[in-house]
Design an enzyme around this catalytic site. Sequence first.
Site, PDB file in Angstrom:
ATOM      1  CG  ASN A 198      -0.196  -0.161   2.520  1.00 42.67           C
ATOM      2  OD1 ASN A 198       0.516  -1.156   2.713  1.00 42.67           O
ATOM      3  ND2 ASN A 198      -0.328   0.778   3.434  1.00 42.67           N
ATOM      4  CD  GLN A 204      -3.934   0.176  -1.551  1.00 44.12           C
ATOM      5  OE1 GLN A 204      -4.090   0.612  -2.678  1.00 44.12           O
ATOM      6  NE2 GLN A 204      -4.294   0.850  -0.473  1.00 44.12           N
ATOM      7  CB  SER A 245     -11.227  -2.619   1.853  1.00 44.16           C
ATOM      8  OG  SER A 245     -11.829  -1.566   2.572  1.00 44.16           O
ATOM      9  CG  HIS A 293     -12.540   2.559   1.965  1.00 39.74           C
ATOM     10  ND1 HIS A 293     -11.518   3.486   2.064  1.00 39.74           N
ATOM     11  CD2 HIS A 293     -12.185   1.536   2.762  1.00 39.74           C
ATOM     12  CE1 HIS A 293     -10.592   3.038   2.893  1.00 39.74           C
ATOM     13  NE2 HIS A 293     -10.981   1.855   3.329  1.00 39.74           N
ATOM     14  CB  THR A 305     -27.847  -6.494  12.020  1.00 38.46           C
ATOM     15  OG1 THR A 305     -28.502  -6.950  13.210  1.00 38.46           O
ATOM     16  CG2 THR A 305     -28.878  -6.253  10.924  1.00 38.46           C
ATOM     17  CB  CYS A 335      -3.527   2.669   8.941  1.00 37.35           C
ATOM     18  SG  CYS A 335      -4.961   2.016   8.085  1.00 37.35           S
TER      19      CYS A 335
END
Length: 380
Positions: free
Chosen positions: A149, A178, A198, A200, A236, A323
Site C-alpha cells: 500500500n 490494494q 475493502s 472504499h 446484523t 493508517c
Amino acid sequence: MIYLDNSATTKPFKEVLDSFVTVSSEYYGNPSSLHNMGAQAEKLLSQAREQVSKLLKVKPSEIYFTSGGTEGNNLAIKGTALLHKNKGRHLITSSVEHPSVRSAMEQLEQEGFEITYLPVDRYGRISVADLESAIRKDTILISIMHVNNEVGTVQPIEEIGDLLKKYPTILFHVDAVQSIGKIPLLLKEGRVDFCSISGHKFHGLKGTGALYIREGTRLAPLFSGGNQERKLRSGTENVAGAVAMAKALRMTLTKAETGLVRMKKIQSMLRNGLTEIEDVQIHTPHEHAAPHIINFSLKGIKSEVFIHSLEQKGIYVSTTSACSSKKKSPSKTLLVMGVPETLAESAIRISLSFENSIEEAITALEGFKESADQLRKVMK
C-alpha cells in the site's frame, strides 16, 4: 482539486451512493426477520453475494461480507490461529505488511504464537526461497499482501501458491485490498485460501468489505452473537453496504480495461516528470509494481511540509499508509527496504484511480516543482 490519495480511499461512484440510499430507504428490513421486508433484504444480500462471487470467479458460499480490509485480515489470521493452535503455532508474513496484519501477528505473539517476518529486497519484494526456508512442521498460515500500500510493489503471489501445493496443510491468506481492479488475482488457481478486499478502495463505501474463504476451509469466529454470515461473522448485515460494494466492484472491473491503459500512461508521465525535479528519489520499482502508486522522497524536505504546500495548490497526496500517516514517524516499509531514515522521513505517496486524467497529472507535476522550489528558497 486534484485528488491523488486513492490508496487511502476513493470517491464513491454516484451510482454506488444511489444504490446505498435506495436500499437503505426502501429495503431497510433486517435480513434475519421472518416477514416480507426481511425476506426482501435477504434476497438483496444474496444477490450482492452472487455478484461479488461472479466477479471474483468463486462460489457465492465462499464470500463473507465484512466491514473492510482490517476486519478481513484479522478474521483470516486470528481465526486460523484460534482454530488450528493445536496443530501448530507458527505463522509467516512479510516485514512490509499493512498494520492490520502486522498488529494481528504481534497480538498472536503475545499469546504464545511464533511469527517469522520475511525480509524484502530493495524493491520491497520477498523471496520465495526465503519463504520456503522459513516453513516448519508447525507452520499453519502464511499471510502476504498482493500489492504494498505504500510503494506499490507486487508480491509473488502466484509463485507462493505454486510452492504451497507441496504443503497442503498450510493455509494461505492474501491481503488484496490494494490490488482489486488493478492487478489480476486468480484465487482458485493461485491456491489462495483467504483473500481480503475493502469497498472504499474501489469507489465503494467505507465500512464495507468481503473475505473470500475457500470451500472446505474453516475459521474460528471472532464475534459472538446472532450467527450471521453462516455463523462466522455475527452482527446484523449491512445490506445496503453490500449491495453498494457489489456495484462498485462491477463498475471498477468494467472500467479496468480502458482505465488501466490511461492509468499506466499517467503513472509513467508522473514518474518521468518527478525525475526532472532536483533531489527526487523514487522508491517504487519499475518491475513488479502496481500501476496506481508512486512513492518518492524529496531530499531535505519533510513530507508533512510538502503535503501542506501542495494542499494550498489544491493537490492532495499522502505520506505513508493512511493508517500510519499521523504518527509522524518514518515509513517502516521504506526502512526495511534499505532507504535511509532521512529520505524515509521525506516520503510522499501518489496514488491514482481510473478517474484521474492526464491533464491532472500535468498540473500536479507543475505543482510539485513549484512547491519544491518554494520550500527550498525558504530553507536557505
